[in-house]
Design a protein around this motif. Structure first.
Motif, PDB file in Angstrom:
ATOM      1  N   LEU A   8       0.947  -1.146  -0.039  1.00  0.00           N
ATOM      2  CA  LEU A   8       0.137   0.150  -0.010  1.00  0.00           C
ATOM      3  C   LEU A   8       1.095   1.164   0.037  1.00  0.00           C
ATOM      4  N   ALA A  10       0.824   5.352   1.061  1.00  0.00           N
ATOM      5  CA  ALA A  10       0.054   6.324   1.432  1.00  0.00           C
ATOM      6  C   ALA A  10       0.939   7.651   1.199  1.00  0.00           C
ATOM      7  N   VAL A  42      -5.671   4.897   5.883  1.00  0.00           N
ATOM      8  CA  VAL A  42      -4.725   3.900   5.489  1.00  0.00           C
ATOM      9  C   VAL A  42      -4.908   2.411   6.247  1.00  0.00           C
ATOM     10  N   VAL A  46      -5.575  -1.050   4.222  1.00  0.00           N
ATOM     11  CA  VAL A  46      -4.833  -2.055   4.525  1.00  0.00           C
ATOM     12  C   VAL A  46      -5.425  -3.482   4.971  1.00  0.00           C
ATOM     13  N   VAL A  51      -2.639  -6.334   2.799  1.00  0.00           N
ATOM     14  CA  VAL A  51      -1.698  -5.883   2.562  1.00  0.00           C
ATOM     15  C   VAL A  51      -0.304  -6.266   3.345  1.00  0.00           C
ATOM     16  N   ALA A  54       3.067  -1.600   4.435  1.00  0.00           N
ATOM     17  CA  ALA A  54       2.599  -0.405   3.818  1.00  0.00           C
ATOM     18  C   ALA A  54       3.529   0.644   3.772  1.00  0.00           C
ATOM     19  N   LEU A  56       4.654   4.761   4.041  1.00  0.00           N
ATOM     20  CA  LEU A  56       3.754   5.668   4.511  1.00  0.00           C
ATOM     21  C   LEU A  56       4.484   7.152   4.658  1.00  0.00           C
ATOM     22  N   VAL A  72      -2.064   0.997  12.562  1.00  0.00           N
ATOM     23  CA  VAL A  72      -1.946  -0.352  11.717  1.00  0.00           C
ATOM     24  C   VAL A  72      -1.243  -1.389  12.791  1.00  0.00           C
ATOM     25  N   VAL A  79       1.628  -6.685   9.663  1.00  0.00           N
ATOM     26  CA  VAL A  79       1.775  -6.102   8.483  1.00  0.00           C
ATOM     27  C   VAL A  79       3.014  -5.025   8.758  1.00  0.00           C
ATOM     28  N   LEU A  81       5.700  -1.916   8.214  1.00  0.00           N
ATOM     29  CA  LEU A  81       5.471  -0.534   8.031  1.00  0.00           C
ATOM     30  C   LEU A  81       6.824   0.096   7.488  1.00  0.00           C
TER      31      LEU A  81
END
Length: 204
Positions: A8, A10, A42, A46, A51, A54, A56, A72, A79, A81
């Motif tokens: 993902l 963002a 977000v 997700v 996802v 992510a 970000l 998240v 997930v 990050l």
């Protein structure tokens, strides 16, 4: 885990977001399955797109990328990050890591480096821009307490002590004390300078 890494993106600037998506899309094992322009979109995205990683940006409407990372991380800890920033502020690195980020990179890093970071965090590694890591160590810890940061953030728009007290459900004396302590810790003359310095260092 599927052979393709579902990512993902963002990022509120559409040109930057689309460029990143195009570059990552060239990687054979990475697929950008969702794009959002707001921090407060977000978590839902997700969840919806299942996802793996992510990416970000920090500065977004709705909420920051660091706040989104924390949401998240709390709701979906599996997930991974990756926080991206144009701002090389060492305080952001510390805050991002505390929020659960697995990687912290500057946006102008080469696409190959970003793709490598995606693969590394999925393998359980942490990836941190070395220049920012060194700066964060040199800078030291954020001296402000959570309450002092909260009051400074609220004071950024020029609100009076009375307005701050109402908004934060505190007495005016308490607001004054928090602001005074923050000003002393940052060795500045007034609240406007305190807000500016704290933002520059990534402490707000």
């Amino acid at each position: 885990m599927s052979p393709t890494i579902k990512v993902l993106l963002a990022e509120d600037q559409s040109m930057v977001r689309e460029a990143l998506a195009a570059l990552l899309g060239l990687e054979p094992d990475i697929e950008v399955v969702a794009q959002v322009a707001r921090g407060d979109e977000v978590l839902a995205a997700v969840r919806q797109h299942d996802v793996d990683v992510a990416l970000l940006d920090i500065e977004m409407p709705g909420c920051t990328g660091i706040e989104a990372a924390a949401q998240v991380h709390k709701a979906l800890p599996a997930v991974k990050l990756v926080v991206l920033t144009t701002f090389g502020r060492p305080g952001y690195l510390r805050t991002a890591m505390e929020a659960g980020a697995d990687a912290f990179l500057v946006k102008d890093a080469p696409a190959a480096q970003l793709a490598a970071a995606v693969r590394k965090v999925l393998a359980g590694e942490r990836v941190i821009d070395p220049t920012l890591a060194a700066a964060a160590l040199a800078e030291g810890a954020n001296p402000l307490t959570d309450r002092e940061r909260e009051v400074l953030r609220a004071a950024a728009d020029g609100s009076t002590n009375a307005e701050l007290a109402t908004a934060l459900h505190l007495s005016q004396g308490t607001v004054r004390n928090y602001l005074s302590t923050a000003i002393q810790k940052l060795a500045v003359r007034n609240r406007a300078e305190a807000v500016r310095i704290a933002r520059e260092k990534g402490w707000l």
